[in-house]
Design a protein around this motif. Structure first.
Motif, PDB file in Angstrom:
ATOM      1  N   THR A  43      -0.944  -2.845  -4.850  1.00 55.25           N
ATOM      2  CA  THR A  43       0.536  -2.884  -4.783  1.00 55.25           C
ATOM      3  C   THR A  43       0.983  -3.239  -3.363  1.00 55.25           C
ATOM      4  O   THR A  43       1.868  -4.083  -3.184  1.00 55.25           O
ATOM      5  CB  THR A  43       1.125  -1.523  -5.218  1.00 55.25           C
ATOM      6  OG1 THR A  43       0.565  -1.186  -6.481  1.00 55.25           O
ATOM      7  CG2 THR A  43       2.632  -1.591  -5.337  1.00 55.25           C
ATOM      8  N   ASP A  44       0.342  -2.617  -2.370  1.00 53.59           N
ATOM      9  CA  ASP A  44       0.679  -2.938  -0.971  1.00 53.59           C
ATOM     10  C   ASP A  44       0.361  -4.401  -0.669  1.00 53.59           C
ATOM     11  O   ASP A  44       1.145  -5.090  -0.023  1.00 53.59           O
ATOM     12  CB  ASP A  44      -0.122  -2.053   0.002  1.00 53.59           C
ATOM     13  CG  ASP A  44       0.338  -0.600  -0.063  1.00 53.59           C
ATOM     14  OD1 ASP A  44       1.523  -0.371  -0.321  1.00 53.59           O
ATOM     15  OD2 ASP A  44      -0.506   0.295   0.136  1.00 53.59           O
ATOM     16  N   ARG A 198       7.711   3.591  -6.208  1.00 50.80           N
ATOM     17  CA  ARG A 198       6.342   3.732  -5.720  1.00 50.80           C
ATOM     18  C   ARG A 198       5.742   5.072  -6.170  1.00 50.80           C
ATOM     19  O   ARG A 198       6.421   6.087  -6.170  1.00 50.80           O
ATOM     20  CB  ARG A 198       6.283   3.639  -4.184  1.00 50.80           C
ATOM     21  CG  ARG A 198       6.591   2.268  -3.602  1.00 50.80           C
ATOM     22  CD  ARG A 198       5.698   1.177  -4.157  1.00 50.80           C
ATOM     23  NE  ARG A 198       4.271   1.393  -4.018  1.00 50.80           N
ATOM     24  CZ  ARG A 198       3.526   0.938  -3.010  1.00 50.80           C
ATOM     25  NH1 ARG A 198       4.067   0.275  -2.035  1.00 50.80           N
ATOM     26  NH2 ARG A 198       2.218   1.148  -3.009  1.00 50.80           N
TER      27      ARG A 198
END
Ligand code: ASP
Ligand code: MG
Length: 447
Positions: A43-44, A198
């Protein structure tokens, strides 16, 4: 049925996915539904790729493609899976191209973009289960009934999802199929991809567990459960055997990293037990989160949390004692500027509140100074003790003895009458020392 959710580090590579398969295999009789995060830090990496596209016009999915292709190789999957993965990687590349061209990155685009992480991880993992002879079906959350509002980057599920999810999943479970569902993402009514925020896949799991009236929701992490303190601050921290939903939520809110503060809510409503386990150490018992109060604990404290980057605001009324409406006026100002207040302590003429240091207080200062004298103190930390408030006198006495002996000044204290948390403010530089001292007092040696 049960829900088993595995976070990013639990599915970080081929080796980790093999471990997950072993853990799931042991539970097959209980009819599991799997919920997965994106692999590792995908995701990052997706967000970094988006930034690079939007700001520098660079298109690079090397890191993301590399990890998934390597994992396919590690798991010795057939070339069939490549046919599933390649179109997703292609779509991702096109999306980045679009971002690079328009040089704009909205929350809506970001949600679409990060969705590829979870979509890739469920497909690879389900393919591996099928190789093992476990009939598995990769599913995007929207195909499992997740319909959300259009609040991109922090969407809420719509009510109709609660009926749809079991309607879709129950027949699969009856046919002995293992659904492998993307956490974190959903679609709105127009078919646009949204995310729950998140760390949102914990909540995807607890939503499914509550909607399907699961026996339990297992949340698999890379630590042995909820710990008595942050192990980076206190190496002696140890797992907590059980906690109530409220205690777990308070702990999460006040800095424990394990569960998202909102993650418990669906299961709290349905009374579904949540079990936090370690996929790196599956034999550890983990932490069980329930609605009922646990058995008498030898220590009055369940766990200690701390949160840094806190600003303390001291507000003293300029009017006479006994004026009504002071609190209302102060909170109306915070509300108007969208500032969320964490801790509050009041006296007849003053209010102390804490806020996250991200807020810029300059715009609201004039409105506050009209009704009060305001003093803002930055670089503070909240230290929170989650424990048995029936023993609050003992708890406070021992906690402040620790602070006193260490020369740590508690600058504001808050304890709700029926709540499970006692919090106080210290200088940011002394927070770690306070947590270590408190851990020693309440958990190490004789209690
Ligand atoms: N992959 C998402 C994130 O990293 C969601 C999650 O892991 O819960 O935030
Ligand atoms: Mg993640």
């Amino acid at each position: 049925m049960i829900v088993m959710k595995f976070g990013g580090s639990s599915v970080a590579n081929g080796e980790r996915i093999r471990y997950v398969a072993e853990i799931v295999r042991q539970e097959l009789k209980r009819k599991p539904v799997l919920v997965l995060s994106a692999m590792g830090d995908t995701t990052d990496h997706l967000l970094e790729a988006a930034d690079a596209a939007a700001t520098a016009g660079t298109i690079s999915i090397d890191k993301i493609a590399g990890l998934h292709i390597k994992t396919i190789r590690e798991l010795e999957l057939s070339s069939e899976i490549q046919k599933v993965i390649d179109p997703l990687l292609e779509e991702l590349r096109n999306l980045l191209l679009g971002i690079a061209m328009i040089k704009e990155l909205t929350n809506r685009t970001k949600d679409y973009l990060v969705s590829f992480g979870e979509r890739l991880s469920v497909r690879i993992t389900a393919a591996y289960f099928n190789v093992l002879g476990i009939k598995a079906q990769a599913m995007d959350a929207w195909d499992a009934g997740f319909i959300s509002d259009s609040n991109f980057s922090s969407a809420e599920l719509l009510k109709e999802s609660w009926d749809r999810i079991p309607q879709i999943l129950n027949p699969l479970l009856e046919a002995d199929v293992l659904p492998v569902i993307t956490g974190f993402i959903a679609k709105d009514r127009d078919g646009k991809i949204t995310t729950l925020g998140r760390g949102g896949s914990d909540r995807s799991a607890t939503i499914i567990a509550a909607a399907c009236k699961a026996e339990e929701a297992q949340v698999w992490k890379d630590v042995d459960g909820i710990l008595t303190a942050d192990p980076r601050i206190v190496p002696q921290a140890r797992p907590v055997e059980s906690a109530t939903y409220e205690e777990a939520a308070e702990l999460a809110y006040f800095g424990a990293q394990v569960l998202h503060p909102w993650a418990m809510r669906p299961c709290m409503k349905s009374g579904t037990p949540v079990l936090v386990k370690n996929s790196y150490n599956p034999n550890a018992p983990g932490t069980r989160i329930l609605s009922s109060v646990r058995a008498e604990n030898p220590s009055p404290v369940l766990a200690i949390a701390s949160r840094r980057n806190v600003t303390l605001v001291d507000i003293v009324s300029t009017r006479m004692v006994g004026q009504s409406g002071f609190l209302e006026k102060v909170f109306a100002v915070f509300s108007k500027y969208g500032v969320s207040v964490d801790m509050v302590a009041t006296s007849e003429v003053s209010i102390s509140v804490t806020l996250d240091s991200v807020y810029n207080l300059e715009p609201l200062k004039p409105a506050l100074t009209e009704i009060a004298t305001v003093e803002v103190k930055t670089s503070r930390a909240i230290v929170t003790l989650i424990g048995d408030v029936r023993r609050s006198s003992e708890l406070l006495q021992r906690a402040f003895q620790v602070c006193h002996q260490a020369g740590i000044q508690a600058q504001m204290v808050s304890q709700g009458a029926s709540k499970v948390n006692i919090s106080f403010i210290v200088n940011d530089t002394q927070a770690a020392e306070a947590v270590r001292g408190l851990h020693k007092e309440f958990f190490e040696g004789s209690i």
